[in-house]
Write a protein that holds these residues in place. Structure first.
Motif, short mmCIF file in Angstrom:
data_model
loop_
_atom_site.label_atom_id
_atom_site.label_comp_id
_atom_site.label_asym_id
_atom_site.label_seq_id
_atom_site.Cartn_x
_atom_site.Cartn_y
_atom_site.Cartn_z
N GLY A 24 -15.89 73.36 -22.93
CA GLY A 24 -14.93 74.46 -22.92
C GLY A 24 -14.35 74.81 -24.27
N LEU A 25 -14.63 74.00 -25.30
CA LEU A 25 -14.09 74.26 -26.64
C LEU A 25 -15.17 74.83 -27.55
N PHE A 26 -14.87 75.99 -28.14
CA PHE A 26 -15.77 76.64 -29.08
C PHE A 26 -15.01 76.84 -30.39
N MET A 27 -15.75 76.85 -31.50
CA MET A 27 -15.09 76.93 -32.79
C MET A 27 -15.75 77.92 -33.73
N ILE A 28 -14.91 78.51 -34.56
CA ILE A 28 -15.38 79.25 -35.73
C ILE A 28 -14.69 78.59 -36.92
N PHE A 29 -15.48 77.95 -37.76
CA PHE A 29 -14.93 77.26 -38.92
C PHE A 29 -14.57 78.27 -40.01
N ALA A 30 -13.84 77.82 -41.01
CA ALA A 30 -13.35 78.73 -42.05
C ALA A 30 -14.46 79.23 -42.96
N GLY A 31 -15.45 78.39 -43.21
CA GLY A 31 -16.49 78.77 -44.16
C GLY A 31 -16.04 78.48 -45.58
N PRO A 32 -16.82 78.90 -46.58
CA PRO A 32 -16.48 78.63 -47.98
C PRO A 32 -15.15 79.28 -48.39
N GLU A 81 -26.71 74.64 -42.54
CA GLU A 81 -25.34 74.75 -43.05
C GLU A 81 -24.44 75.33 -41.96
N ILE A 82 -23.19 74.87 -41.91
CA ILE A 82 -22.24 75.43 -40.95
C ILE A 82 -21.64 76.69 -41.56
N TYR A 83 -21.92 77.81 -40.92
CA TYR A 83 -21.37 79.08 -41.39
C TYR A 83 -20.01 79.31 -40.74
N GLY A 84 -19.18 80.13 -41.40
CA GLY A 84 -17.83 80.28 -40.89
C GLY A 84 -17.24 81.67 -41.03
N LEU A 85 -15.92 81.72 -40.89
CA LEU A 85 -15.20 82.99 -40.86
C LEU A 85 -15.40 83.81 -42.12
N SER A 86 -15.40 83.16 -43.27
CA SER A 86 -15.56 83.92 -44.51
C SER A 86 -16.95 84.58 -44.59
N HIS A 87 -17.95 83.94 -44.00
CA HIS A 87 -19.28 84.57 -43.94
C HIS A 87 -19.23 85.81 -43.06
N PHE A 88 -18.53 85.70 -41.92
CA PHE A 88 -18.46 86.82 -40.97
C PHE A 88 -17.65 87.98 -41.51
N LEU A 89 -16.46 87.69 -42.04
CA LEU A 89 -15.58 88.76 -42.52
C LEU A 89 -16.13 89.47 -43.76
#
Length: 252
Positions: free
Chosen positions: A116-124, A91-99
């Motif tokens: 050169g491009l890195f991403m943090i997705f929003a999450g659920p 599963e792609i984990y995201g910002l809501s998981h981190f915060l």
């Protein structure tokens, strides 16, 4: 670090590439202290996520390391629109998981097929995005971004619909407002501008998006009837909107 692959990544037209180069140049001339940039819009469906991703891609073409953070934990579009898949099959984990403290930074940071491009997705989706954005974890994230990347682009929920962008902006170096032609009124745009200014962030300018291109005899890549994007800085009052029938209802 984990990696994702995009199953659907749009090819940029010539006119869009040229406009993006102009936007990128304008940002760079704002000074080397402008590194964390909030990108928001007045209303939904004005194309802010498309603009953010395209700007990130343009910056990487200049050799910059860019971190794109999707902070729109109300209605994220990146995973679905780009058909992003984790290369490890998880599963792609995201910002809501981190915060929320469920995952650490390494678990939500993804490399991409774009060098050169890195991403943090929003999450659920979460019921309290504004509240968790004010946690210390977010400050830690921006500190990490400044230390390891040339630019950190934060795609925020429309400020006319939620206060998230103003909460985030007070921690950032600059803000860009995306406005779709013929959508928000001049009064609303000025109101949104004031909301951003109240956060203390420096407003770098605005992007006029979904502009209807006129036919041209020049080989510039502009096509009659094509709804493209014009990236530039402007401010103005009044509502100079064209008839709503003359604009695209879908996000660019």
């Amino acid at each position: 670090m984990k990696s994702v692959k995009f199953g659907k990544l749009k090819e940029q037209r010539y006119a869009m590439k040229e406009s993006l180069r102009a936007l990128k140049t304008n940002i760079q001339f704002c000074g080397d202290d402008i590194r964390t940039i909030v990108i928001t819009s007045a209303l939904p469906n004005e194309g802010k996520s498309t603009v953010t991703l395209d700007l990130a891609r343009s910056l990487t073409e200049s050799g910059k390391r860019v971190l794109l953070i999707d902070t729109d934990m109300r209605k994220s579009v990146y995973v679905g629109r780009l058909r992003a898949l984790s290369l490890d099959g998880e599963e792609i984990y995201g910002l809501s998981h981190f915060l929320s403290g469920q995952k650490n930074l390494e678990e939500v940071l993804y490399g991409t097929e774009i060098p050169g491009l890195f991403m943090i997705f929003a999450g659920p989706t979460v019921p309290n995005p504004t509240e968790i954005l004010e946690k210390r974890y977010f400050d830690d994230l921006l500190k990490f971004g400044r230390e390891h990347f040339n630019y950190v682009l934060l795609d925020c929920a429309p400020i006319g619909a939620a206060i998230d962008a103003a909460v985030i902006a007070k921690h950032c170096d600059g803000a860009i407002l995306v406005i779709a032609q013929g959508t928000a009124s001049g009064r609303m745009i000025l109101s949104v501008k004031k909301q951003l200014e109240a956060s203390g962030v420096r407003i770098l300018g605005a992007v006029l998006n979904k502009v209807r291109m006129k036919k041209s005899n020049y080989d510039t890549g502009y096509y009659g009837g094509y709804y493209g994007s014009y990236y530039g800085s402007y401010y103005g009052g009044g509502d100079g909107s064209p008839d709503s029938k003359e604009r695209d209802a879908k996000e660019a």
